[in-house]
Every structure is written in structure tokens, then in C-alpha cells.
Scaffold this active site. Structure first.
Site, PDB file in Angstrom:
ATOM      1  N   ASN A  24      -8.420  16.247   2.081  1.00  0.00           N
ATOM      2  CA  ASN A  24      -8.026  15.100   1.547  1.00  0.00           C
ATOM      3  C   ASN A  24      -7.275  15.265   3.278  1.00  0.00           C
ATOM      4  O   ASN A  24      -6.476  16.330   3.199  1.00  0.00           O
ATOM      5  CB  ASN A  24      -6.749  15.844   0.807  1.00  0.00           C
ATOM      6  CG  ASN A  24      -5.952  14.948   0.540  1.00  0.00           C
ATOM      7  OD1 ASN A  24      -4.965  14.268  -0.461  1.00  0.00           O
ATOM      8  ND2 ASN A  24      -5.733  13.926   1.445  1.00  0.00           N
ATOM      9  N   GLY A  25      -6.733  14.621   3.951  1.00  0.00           N
ATOM     10  CA  GLY A  25      -5.872  15.239   4.983  1.00  0.00           C
ATOM     11  C   GLY A  25      -6.575  14.006   6.685  1.00  0.00           C
ATOM     12  O   GLY A  25      -7.796  13.793   6.341  1.00  0.00           O
TER      13      GLY A  25
ATOM     14  N   HIS B 158      16.396 -18.944  10.316  1.00  0.00           N
ATOM     15  CA  HIS B 158      16.057 -19.280  11.578  1.00  0.00           C
ATOM     16  C   HIS B 158      14.930 -18.877  11.682  1.00  0.00           C
ATOM     17  O   HIS B 158      14.486 -17.975  11.976  1.00  0.00           O
ATOM     18  CB  HIS B 158      17.133 -17.607  11.461  1.00  0.00           C
ATOM     19  CG  HIS B 158      18.672 -18.482  11.499  1.00  0.00           C
ATOM     20  ND1 HIS B 158      19.633 -18.516  12.298  1.00  0.00           N
ATOM     21  CD2 HIS B 158      19.495 -17.699  10.923  1.00  0.00           C
ATOM     22  CE1 HIS B 158      20.557 -18.982  11.678  1.00  0.00           C
ATOM     23  NE2 HIS B 158      20.406 -17.907  10.627  1.00  0.00           N
TER      24      HIS B 158
ATOM     25  N   ARG C 290      -5.681   7.907  -6.110  1.00  0.00           N
ATOM     26  CA  ARG C 290      -5.634   8.744  -4.437  1.00  0.00           C
ATOM     27  C   ARG C 290      -6.378   8.419  -3.703  1.00  0.00           C
ATOM     28  O   ARG C 290      -6.182   8.061  -2.430  1.00  0.00           O
ATOM     29  CB  ARG C 290      -5.699  10.131  -4.754  1.00  0.00           C
ATOM     30  CG  ARG C 290      -4.705  10.862  -6.023  1.00  0.00           C
ATOM     31  CD  ARG C 290      -5.063  12.275  -5.510  1.00  0.00           C
ATOM     32  NE  ARG C 290      -4.317  13.381  -4.540  1.00  0.00           N
ATOM     33  CZ  ARG C 290      -3.787  13.290  -3.718  1.00  0.00           C
ATOM     34  NH1 ARG C 290      -2.585  12.895  -4.579  1.00  0.00           N
ATOM     35  NH2 ARG C 290      -2.737  13.865  -2.976  1.00  0.00           N
TER      36      ARG C 290
ATOM     37  N   CYS D   2      -6.637  10.583  -1.657  1.00  0.00           N
ATOM     38  CA  CYS D   2      -8.222  11.195  -1.245  1.00  0.00           C
ATOM     39  C   CYS D   2      -7.919  12.492  -2.637  1.00  0.00           C
ATOM     40  O   CYS D   2      -6.785  12.947  -2.545  1.00  0.00           O
ATOM     41  CB  CYS D   2      -8.594  12.118   0.278  1.00  0.00           C
ATOM     42  SG  CYS D   2      -8.628  11.152   0.524  1.00  0.00           S
TER      43      CYS D   2
ATOM     44  N   GLU E 199       0.503  -6.261  -3.066  1.00  0.00           N
ATOM     45  CA  GLU E 199      -0.036  -5.115  -3.033  1.00  0.00           C
ATOM     46  C   GLU E 199      -0.728  -5.954  -4.126  1.00  0.00           C
ATOM     47  O   GLU E 199      -2.143  -4.532  -4.736  1.00  0.00           O
ATOM     48  CB  GLU E 199       1.025  -3.997  -3.495  1.00  0.00           C
ATOM     49  CG  GLU E 199       2.043  -3.620  -4.419  1.00  0.00           C
ATOM     50  CD  GLU E 199       3.056  -2.483  -4.708  1.00  0.00           C
ATOM     51  OE1 GLU E 199       2.047  -1.582  -3.556  1.00  0.00           O
ATOM     52  OE2 GLU E 199       3.188  -1.633  -4.819  1.00  0.00           O
TER      53      GLU E 199
ATOM     54  N   LYS F 230       5.577  -5.283  -4.315  1.00  0.00           N
ATOM     55  CA  LYS F 230       5.635  -5.718  -5.924  1.00  0.00           C
ATOM     56  C   LYS F 230       4.032  -6.713  -6.000  1.00  0.00           C
ATOM     57  O   LYS F 230       3.368  -6.408  -6.504  1.00  0.00           O
ATOM     58  CB  LYS F 230       5.717  -5.420  -7.186  1.00  0.00           C
ATOM     59  CG  LYS F 230       6.567  -5.014  -8.392  1.00  0.00           C
ATOM     60  CD  LYS F 230       6.198  -3.493  -8.330  1.00  0.00           C
ATOM     61  CE  LYS F 230       5.502  -2.076  -6.982  1.00  0.00           C
ATOM     62  NZ  LYS F 230       5.565  -1.053  -6.480  1.00  0.00           N
TER      63      LYS F 230
ATOM     64  N   TRP G 119     -10.175   7.885   0.624  1.00  0.00           N
ATOM     65  CA  TRP G 119      -9.741   6.537   0.734  1.00  0.00           C
ATOM     66  C   TRP G 119      -9.639   7.282   2.518  1.00  0.00           C
ATOM     67  O   TRP G 119      -9.200   7.714   2.848  1.00  0.00           O
ATOM     68  CB  TRP G 119      -7.517   6.807   0.646  1.00  0.00           C
ATOM     69  CG  TRP G 119      -7.734   5.316   1.233  1.00  0.00           C
ATOM     70  CD1 TRP G 119      -6.720   4.932   0.522  1.00  0.00           C
ATOM     71  CD2 TRP G 119      -6.356   5.148   2.055  1.00  0.00           C
ATOM     72  NE1 TRP G 119      -6.544   3.375   1.024  1.00  0.00           N
ATOM     73  CE2 TRP G 119      -5.390   4.142   2.039  1.00  0.00           C
ATOM     74  CE3 TRP G 119      -5.990   6.173   3.493  1.00  0.00           C
ATOM     75  CZ2 TRP G 119      -5.236   3.215   3.079  1.00  0.00           C
ATOM     76  CZ3 TRP G 119      -5.878   5.359   4.441  1.00  0.00           C
ATOM     77  CH2 TRP G 119      -4.820   4.509   4.496  1.00  0.00           C
TER      78      TRP G 119
ATOM     79  N   LYS H  71      -2.048   5.999  -3.492  1.00  0.00           N
ATOM     80  CA  LYS H  71      -0.782   6.062  -4.536  1.00  0.00           C
ATOM     81  C   LYS H  71      -0.577   6.113  -3.494  1.00  0.00           C
ATOM     82  O   LYS H  71       0.961   6.883  -3.371  1.00  0.00           O
ATOM     83  CB  LYS H  71      -1.087   6.979  -5.690  1.00  0.00           C
ATOM     84  CG  LYS H  71       0.395   6.556  -5.943  1.00  0.00           C
ATOM     85  CD  LYS H  71       0.196   6.490  -7.442  1.00  0.00           C
ATOM     86  CE  LYS H  71       1.782   6.627  -8.728  1.00  0.00           C
ATOM     87  NZ  LYS H  71       2.309   5.336  -8.026  1.00  0.00           N
TER      88      LYS H  71
ATOM     89  N   GLU I 215      11.414  -5.432  -2.906  1.00  0.00           N
ATOM     90  CA  GLU I 215      10.271  -5.050  -3.959  1.00  0.00           C
ATOM     91  C   GLU I 215       9.975  -5.629  -4.508  1.00  0.00           C
ATOM     92  O   GLU I 215       8.402  -5.213  -4.905  1.00  0.00           O
ATOM     93  CB  GLU I 215      11.074  -4.495  -5.068  1.00  0.00           C
ATOM     94  CG  GLU I 215      11.242  -3.630  -5.780  1.00  0.00           C
ATOM     95  CD  GLU I 215       9.716  -2.386  -5.300  1.00  0.00           C
ATOM     96  OE1 GLU I 215       9.535  -1.474  -4.361  1.00  0.00           O
ATOM     97  OE2 GLU I 215       9.059  -1.812  -6.403  1.00  0.00           O
TER      98      GLU I 215
HETATM   99  C1  G6P Z   1       2.050   4.622  -0.912  1.00  0.00           C
HETATM  100  C2  G6P Z   1       2.217   3.777  -2.767  1.00  0.00           C
HETATM  101  C3  G6P Z   1       3.937   3.393  -2.586  1.00  0.00           C
HETATM  102  C4  G6P Z   1       5.055   4.370  -2.120  1.00  0.00           C
HETATM  103  C5  G6P Z   1       5.540   4.738  -1.574  1.00  0.00           C
HETATM  104  C6  G6P Z   1       5.623   5.794  -0.718  1.00  0.00           C
HETATM  105  O1  G6P Z   1       2.207   3.607  -0.345  1.00  0.00           O
HETATM  106  O2  G6P Z   1       1.545   2.272  -2.953  1.00  0.00           O
HETATM  107  O3  G6P Z   1       4.130   3.170  -4.174  1.00  0.00           O
HETATM  108  O4  G6P Z   1       6.563   3.944  -2.488  1.00  0.00           O
HETATM  109  O5  G6P Z   1       3.338   5.114  -1.330  1.00  0.00           O
HETATM  110  O6  G6P Z   1       5.422   6.912  -1.801  1.00  0.00           O
HETATM  111  P1  G6P Z   1       6.142   7.920  -2.109  1.00  0.00           P
HETATM  112  O7  G6P Z   1       4.903   9.688  -2.360  1.00  0.00           O
HETATM  113  O8  G6P Z   1       6.643   8.997  -1.473  1.00  0.00           O
HETATM  114  O9  G6P Z   1       7.072   7.990  -3.130  1.00  0.00           O
END
Ligand code: G6P
Length: 608
Positions: free
Chosen positions: A101-102, A504, A27, A2, A488, A485, A75, A603, A481
């Protein structure tokens, strides 16, 4: 999670709010809204969907007159994305409008209390409850109403508040969610993040927990919960707005991928002086470091994946056992921690709710804490004992790239630093690893040069339904990772497996034509990896191998190969992650996905 923006000044506010919100869409972007005081009452306009839907509805803001207002991009947490659930939310009387936001944890309790007093609710949100509660607690003094309300709510919040009885001001307050104050000339702001206001001012400060900012055109006063004024120190932002713009690239993600050589150089270079690693901001003494019997890394998402790599690096370099935990799990597992445990907290935003809570829990249990954070002055940076900043600059794309790379760079710096301090690393090795580290930015740039080849390869695979990543040891950490990537941003189902573990169970999913991306950068495990590659090939998989230049043996077993330059084993993740980022980018690009704003994601995750 948000985005909030608020403005008080002399210009028409709605277009300013829309511009600010456009910079905060990373956000959250399932709905957006604004509330503006038009000289008589508060006008609220909001709509489900991206900001452009709202923008069109109010003709770029031209439809709303007034110079005081708040805006929000959402969000969803409580209540699905809809016009009604979108913010701002108003009290029944229309006296208050708020953006949030929260998450308010006790909102149901408060809602039934207010319902008993005769309040009617029209949305499913926790935020509407706060708007109503403000009105309920209001008896002519705005600050009193805010403080009484804050005392009654539990949870995390950043609020922007408008009250029609005080039409010359906006109130901003926060706890566990970020909120900054921007100081302009005859105009002042609140916002969730700097880019939202950077076009109009570069002077800001961050509100601390439960500080209440009263924003007026001619000044800002900050109060604590005791109604005493608080002095704030202004910080001047010197990075340019272009750092938060696409600069000719189709997407922020593409731009941020290409910024990695600079970001990693900016993170490493100032910390190597005369051939020695200097971590100015670490106040730990050698004696303190020697007492650590465990390192615990806590983070979420990609930052957690950095933690998984960090485990291999710290154990190899420092011989100190390392545990890695997802922050949301760490909080509730009754961790066994004391002052001899070093807790490393990794977070790009420095505001992730679970990571912040994990940091607090670690501190409560007596651990020494170091955070690796990108956003200067963020909550995690402020609350940890020591902070090592990553100098990645603003990262806008939801899928992280340059923040991940700079976090890894800090891990190398810290691991080598600790290793040398406690006498585990010889001087010769110390010198060797420092020179490897210094070569990293150029090798990252060299790896990025092969992006066209990766683009061509992506064309073969972008229509796949499932893609598997396998690797051993540090390559397994990379697989996590790479897989994240890809899923997502391209929405392709993907799994990452320790190569030896695949058989397994999960190998049953491999069939003719399934793509398996095999990371094989670690020389000592190459033969073992090739055995695992043969296992999937025998079941019909198409294999895309990732290894270092010169290791042509991989071509015997793989259908496609991405090569990266040679560097010491421990630093290969910094190079191997790049083709995985680029591959994910092009797969999503070819599928026509909304790369910078993938569905359902945000994000900055400031809720549990
Ligand atoms: C969200 C983002 C990720 C990020 C994660 C942790 O899920 O989409 O890309 O790695 O939060 O965020 P931070 O700001 O704590 O690294």
C-alpha cells in the site's frame, strides 16, 4: 488506499484473508489477490474486479491449503487494474511474494538497475520492483534483505512479505502508510485497519515508521532498522465489530448518517465539564495562544471543507486571521510560517499522505500543530503537538458523513475555547455558545427525521446531468461539501459557487430546468441570497432552497425547500449539511449507484 492483511496461525489461511479483505474493501476495490504458502511453495491467485471475483475463483479460499499468507485489495496507482497488475507480486524466482500500500517513487530507477542484472518484469507496478529487489538483496538472512531493500527505496509503503525460505512467518513493515499488528491465540496478523482482524483478536499495536514486524504463529518480534528489537505496547480495542457492520441499513453511508447525533454527542459531551470547555489533550497555555497571529488549516477532501467552515468560525470567534489550504497545495507553495502560526490539521483517517506531509512541513517550519483526527494512534495523531480526537467510531463508507460532523463539532469547541482563553468572548456569549453546542446532537436528530421528505424530493432530480450549489459565507462552505457528496456517489456533474460569483461566468450554464440548490441559512445574508436565486430563476433554473424553520420567505423564490432547526448562525453548517448528505444518498440510491464504494475512489488516500 489499498488494503493489506496477513496471517500466520494454524487455521486454513485463505478464507481468513478473504474475510479480512472484505472489511478493507473501502480502501480500494479494483482488484484483489492472495499469496499462500502451501507447504511446498508460494501460491498466488489474483484477479481484476471486486473481491467477490477472487472469492469465487478460489471457492471462498477452500482451493488453497496452507496456514500462512498475505492478501490485498487494490486502488490502482501504477498500472491499470488488471490481473497482472493486481497484488501480490512475486520475485522471478518465486521466493518472495509481497503486497503493498503506497507508492515507490524511485521504482523506475530501481527497475532499470534490476533489468541490467537480468531481472524480467511482468507487471507495470512499482510493487513488483520491490519483490525483485528483495530477492536481489537476499543472501540467506530475511531481515537483512528487508532492511537493505528499505534503504534503497524512496516513497510510502506498508508491505506484507512472504518468503518461501521462511514459510513460518510473514513480515510487515510500514512508512507513511498504516499497518497494525494483531495478536491472537496461536495466531497473529498484520492489517491496514482494525476491522480486518477484529473477529479474531482485539489486541493490537500500530507499527511506527520503518519498524519491521516478524509475525509467527507463536509470537511477534518487532525490529528497527538497526536490527534491534523494539518493545511495543498492546492496545485493547473495545468497540464492537457491529460498529463496522451495516446493522440493518442498506449501506454504511445510511447507517453513518443516522449515527451522527451519537457521534457528535460523544465528541462534545466529555469536553464540557461544569459548563466549561475542557480540552485535556491541549497543552497550550494562554500566553502561547495569545502569541498566535495566524491560524492555518490544512486538509484534503471533506476535511478541507471543514477547514473552509472553520475559517469563518475562528475569525468570528477569535479574531485571529485564518488561511485554509488543500494539503497537496500547501506542501509545495513555500508557505510563510513560523512559531506564531497555529496549524490545524484535519483528517478522519490520520493517514492521508498529503495531510501528513503538510503536518511535517509545518512542524519543520516551527509552527505549533494541533490535529483533529478520528483514528486513535494514527500517524497524524502521533506526530502533531496536540491531538483532538473526533469520537465518530469507524467510518466505512467512502463518502464521509459522521467524521465530517464530528470534525465540525471539534472546530466549535476549539474556537470557543481559544476565544474565551484570549478574552475575546464575553462570559455571557461563552455560556450561550456552550448551550447551543449542547443542543446540537438533538437538533441533528430532529433534522434527520425529515429524510423521507428529502427522499421524495430526490425522486424529482435523480436523472439530472448537472446540479449547482450556491451559498454565501458559511453557506458557501456548505455548498462545497454538498456538491462533493453528490458527485462522489451519484456521478452527477455538480459545482459549488459563492452565490455572488456565479454571474461571473458559470451562470451561462444555467438553462431551463437546471437544478440549483441554494443554501440560505444565514439570516443577515438572506436577502442577498434571494437576489442570487432570482438571477438563476430568471434563466430557467429550478431552485431547491435550504433554510431554517420559520423562514417561509424562501418559499416565494424556491420550488422546493429543505428546512433545518434554528441554532446560532455559526453552528448551522452542522444542520444544513444533513439534508445535503441525505439528498446525495437518495439520488445515488435511485440511480442504482454503488454508494459505499464509488468508482475510482478510496477512503484512505495514502499516496500523493
Ligand atoms: C478521501 C475520502 C474523503 C476524505 C479525504 C480526506 O478522498 O474519500 O472522504 O475527506 O480522503 O481523508 P482524511 O482521512 O484525511 O479525512
Amino acid at each position: 488506499m489499498c488494503g493489506i492483511v496477513g496471517y500466520v496461525g494454524n487455521d486454513q489461511v485463505a478464507p481468513i484473508l478473504l474475510k479480512g479483505l472484505a472489511k478493507l474493501e473501502y480502501r480500494g476495490y479494483d482488484s484483489a489477490g492472495v499469496a499462500v504458502y502451501d507447504g511446498t511453495s508460494i501460491q498466488v491467485v489474483k484477479s481484476k474486479g471486486r473481491l467477490k471475483v477472487l472469492d469465487e475463483k478460489i471457492h471462498g479460499g477452500a482451493d488453497l491449503s496452507g496456514t500462512v499468507g498475505i492478501g490485498h485489495t487494490r486502488w490502482a496507482t501504477h498500472g491499470k487494474p488488471s490481473d497482472l497488475n493486481a497484488h501480490p507480486h512475486s520475485s522471478e524466482s518465486g521466493r518472495f511474494a509481497i503486497v503493498h500500500n503506497g507508492v515507490i517513487e524511485n521504482y523506475l530507477e530501481l527497475k532499470s538497475f534490476l533489468a541490467e542484472q537480468g531481472c524480467h518484469f511482468i507487471s507495470e507496478t512499482d510493487t513488483e520492483v520491490v519483490a525483485q529487489l528483495l530477492d536481489f538483496n537476499y543472501h540467506g538472512d530475511l531481515l537483512d534483505a528487508v532492511i537493505t531493500t528499505l534503504k534503497k527505496i524512496r516513497g510510502s509503503y506498508a508491505f506484507g512479505i512472504l518468503c518461501s525460505d521462511f514459510p513460518d512467518r510473514v513480515i510487515g513493515v510500514r512508512k507513511e502508510s498504516p499497518l497494525i499488528v494483531g495478536l491472537g491465540n496461536g495466531e497473529n496478523f498484520i492489517a491496514s485497519d482494525i476491522p480486518a482482524i477484529l473477529e479474531r483478536t482485539r489486541d493490537i499495536y500500530r507499527l511506527q515508521e520503518n519498524e519491521i514486524a516478524v509475525i509467527k504463529a507463536d509470537g511477534v518480534t518487532v525490529y528497527n532498522m538497526e536490527k534491534q528489537t523494539v518493545e511495543k505496547e498492546t492496545c485493547h480495542i473495545d468497540w464492537d465489530i457491529s460498529a463496522a457492520e451495516k446493522g440493518g441499513y442498506d449501506h454504511f453511508m445510511a447507517k453513518e448518517i443516522m449515527e451522527q447525533p451519537k457521534a457528535v454527542r460523544d465528541t462534545i459531551s466529555p469536553r464540557i465539564k461544569n459548563g466549561r470547555i475542557v480540552l485535556d489533550h491541549i497543552s497550550l497555555t494562554r500566553e502561547q495562544i495569545e502569541k498566535f497571529n495566524r491560524i492555518l488549516v490544512v486538509a484534503c477532501g471533506s476535511a478541507y471543507h471543514v477547514g473552509v467552515v472553520a475559517k469563518y468560525i475562528f475569525e468570528r470567534f477569535t479574531h485571529i486571521p485564518v488561511e485554509v489550504d488543500v494539503a497537496s497545495e500547501f506542501r509545495y507553495r513555500d508557505p510563510i510560517i513560523d512559531k506564531n502560526v497555529l496549524v490545524l490539521v484535519i483528517s478522519q483517517s490520520g493517514e492521508t499522505a498529503d495531510t501528513l506531509a503538510a503536518l511535517r512541513e509545518a512542524k519543520r517550519l516551527g509552527a505549533r500543530t494541533i490535529s483533529i483526527v478520528n483514528v486513535v494512534g494514527s500517524s497524524i495523531a502521533n506526530e502533531s503537538d496536540d491531538v483532538l480526537y473526533t469520537w465518530a467510531g469507524p467510518e466505512i463508507a467512502v463518502a464521509t458523513t459522521k467524521a465530517y460532523s464530528t470534525q465540525l463539532a471539534v472546530i466549535y469547541l476549539l474556537a470557543i475555547y481559544i476565544s474565551e482563553k484570549i478574552g475575546v468572548m464575553s462570559e455571557a456569549d461563552y455560556q450561550f455558545y456552550i448551550s447551543e453546542l449542547q443542543s446540537l446532537p438533538d437538533k441533528i436528530a430532529e433534522t434527520l427525521d425529515s429524510r423521507e421528505h428529502i427522499h421524495e424530493t430526490a425522486k424529482q432530480f435523480y436523472q439530472k446531468d448537472d446540479i449547482f450549489f450556491i451559498g454565501r459565507n458559511i453557506d458557501y462552505a456548505m455548498s462545497l461539501e454538498g456538491s462533493l457528496k453528490l458527485k462522489e456517489i451519484s456521478y452527477i456533474h455538480s459545482e459549488a459557487y459563492a452565490a455572488g460569483e456565479l454571474k461571473h461566468g458559470t451562470i451561462s450554464l444555467i438553462e431551463n430546468g437546471t437544478l440549483v440548490i441554494a443554501l440560505a441559512t444565514q439570516k443577515r445574508l438572506f436577502e442577498k441570497m434571494m437576489s442570487n436565486v432570482k438571477e438563476v430563476k430568471a434563466r430557467g433554473a429550478t431552485v431547491l432552497g435550504v433554510t431554517t424553520y420559520g423562514n417561509q420567505h424562501i418559499e416565494k423564490e424556491s420550488d422546493f425547500v429543505f428546512y433545518v432547526p434554528e441554532i446560532c448562525d455559526m453552528m448551522l453548517p452542522s444542520l444544513a449539511v444533513l439534508p445535503l448528505q441525505i439528498f446525495a444518498y437518495y439520488v445515488a440510491y435511485l440511480k442504482g449507484c454503488d454508494i459505499d464504494k464509488p468508482k475510482n475512489l478510496a477512503k484512505s488516500v495514502t499516496v500523493e
